[in-house]
Write an enzyme that holds these catalytic residues in place. Structure first.
Site, PDB file in Angstrom:
ATOM      1  N   SER A  36       0.817  -1.216   0.000  1.00 40.17           N
ATOM      2  CA  SER A  36       0.000   0.000   0.000  1.00 40.17           C
ATOM      3  C   SER A  36       0.845   1.258   0.000  1.00 40.17           C
ATOM      4  CB  SER A  36      -0.920   0.001   1.228  1.00 40.17           C
ATOM      5  OG  SER A  36      -0.158  -0.055   2.427  1.00 40.17           O
TER       6      SER A  36
ATOM      7  N   HIS B 205      -2.538  -2.908  -5.719  1.00 38.51           N
ATOM      8  CA  HIS B 205      -2.986  -2.589  -4.364  1.00 38.51           C
ATOM      9  C   HIS B 205      -4.486  -2.814  -4.253  1.00 38.51           C
ATOM     10  CE1 HIS B 205      -3.714   0.649  -1.068  1.00 38.51           C
ATOM     11  NE2 HIS B 205      -3.692  -0.566  -0.565  1.00 38.51           N
TER      12      HIS B 205
ATOM     13  N   GLU C 172      -5.795  -0.458  -7.184  1.00 36.10           N
ATOM     14  CA  GLU C 172      -4.851   0.600  -7.544  1.00 36.10           C
ATOM     15  C   GLU C 172      -3.607  -0.052  -8.137  1.00 36.10           C
ATOM     16  OE1 GLU C 172      -3.469   4.623  -5.216  1.00 36.10           O
ATOM     17  OE2 GLU C 172      -3.279   2.741  -4.118  1.00 36.10           O
TER      18      GLU C 172
ATOM     19  N   ASN D 236      -3.564   6.211  -0.273  1.00 40.74           N
ATOM     20  CA  ASN D 236      -2.954   6.392   1.049  1.00 40.74           C
ATOM     21  C   ASN D 236      -2.230   7.723   1.184  1.00 40.74           C
ATOM     22  OD1 ASN D 236      -3.882   4.146   2.386  1.00 40.74           O
ATOM     23  ND2 ASN D 236      -2.218   2.842   1.677  1.00 40.74           N
TER      24      ASN D 236
END
Length: 308
Positions: A123, A144, A156, A203
């Site tokens: 991540s 991800h 992702e 993130n």
């Protein structure tokens, strides 16, 4: 190098919540799945969880009974990296630690067939640096998934500096084959693409929000309930940032913040001391039964203490 249509066997490393969810998606998409974990008990739990999840979908009419049972049969549990020799795509979902992941990629590079694509579910960690541990950096990519993978609609994809256009196109197309339970299990996960910068897209934006929520709790701005209620009702989020952190895992949040802080050099990513304290105390969130909130276990004595 395998194209999207040629990805028939998928290796998934790690039988935790993320790995088991990815394995379920790959099996439901029609792939033979090799689920690897050194812990046989983790594999047993993963297969039970996957089977229960698929059968719930079948009971709701979101998946045919035949498709459900066929998906379960496509999953084979293995215990060594050597068992992944014939995988067309390997996705690792192990601990969020760059050193550990690099060591794994060195092994995979030696064992998997030359055409295999190697993917990381990281991540936040640099795909370029993970790829540098291999002799096939053009075939390394980030995939991800979000927790839990069968439910969350987003994947992702992250290109490393050397990821080839062919590998990127193959993985993007393959990712869009994963079933979306909100579309009654028709194919169609949503894919977004990020360059290889710390935290990628989600993130990079989410973790400062969670960190700021911890600062608000730490400095006594409001209670955890009011912070979460304010964000749910004030910004129309499905859950507040503190509760979301518990579901992600406070240790994971802390790890990502440290990657962001080290990689971008901006103090706005410096983890709140309260988050660090909770992780040090073993309050890791829902998976441990206690984090910011309690989930059926007795809370430890960690309490917010203002630094002001």
């Amino acid at each position: 190098m395998a194209t999207a249509s040629e990805i028939a066997a998928v290796g998934v490393i790690g039988a935790g919540q993320m790995g088991s969810g990815i394995a379920q998606l790959a099996a439901a998409a029609g792939c033979a799945v090799l689920l690897l974990d050194a812990d046989s008990a983790a594999l047993t739990r993963a297969v039970a969880s996957i089977s229960a999840s698929l059968r719930r979908l079948a009971a709701k009419g979101q998946l045919s009974q035949a498709a459900c049972e066929d998906s379960i049969k496509r999953i084979r549990c293995v215990s060594t990296v050597q068992d992944l020799r014939e995988a067309d795509l390997v996705i690792e979902a192990i601990v969020e630690n760059e050193h550990v992941k690099k060591k794994l990629f060195v092994e995979l590079d030696k064992i998997t067939k030359p055409s295999a694509i190697l993917a990381s579910n990281t991540s936040s960690i640099s795909i370029t640096r993970l790829a540098s541990a291999t002799k096939r950096p053009s075939q390394v990519i980030g995939m991800h998934f979000f927790n839990p993978p069968p439910i969350m609609r987003l994947i992702e994809i992250i290109r490393g500096a050397d990821t080839s256009d062919e590998v990127f196109a193959a993985v993007k197309s393959f990712s869009e084959r994963f079933p979306d339970v909100f579309k009654i299990c028709r194919l169609g996960k949503t894919v977004i693409c990020s360059q290889d910068y710390p935290g990628f897209i989600v993130n990079r934006i989410l973790m400062p929000l969670i960190n700021e929520a911890f600062w608000a709790l730490y400095t006594g701005v409001a209670t955890k309930e009011d912070i979460d209620t304010g964000m749910k009702l004030g910004t129309n989020h499905p859950m507040g940032p503190l509760q979301l952190a518990d579901f992600i895992g406070l240790d994971v949040c802390l790890s990502v913040l440290r990657v962001l802080h080290n990689g971008l050099g901006d103090n706005k990513y410096s983890p709140c001391p309260l988050l660090v304290q909770y992780v040090d105390a073993g309050r890791l969130g829902k998976k441990r039964g206690v984090g910011v909130y309690s989930y059926g276990q007795k809370s430890s004595n960690v309490k917010p203490k203002s630094s002001l």
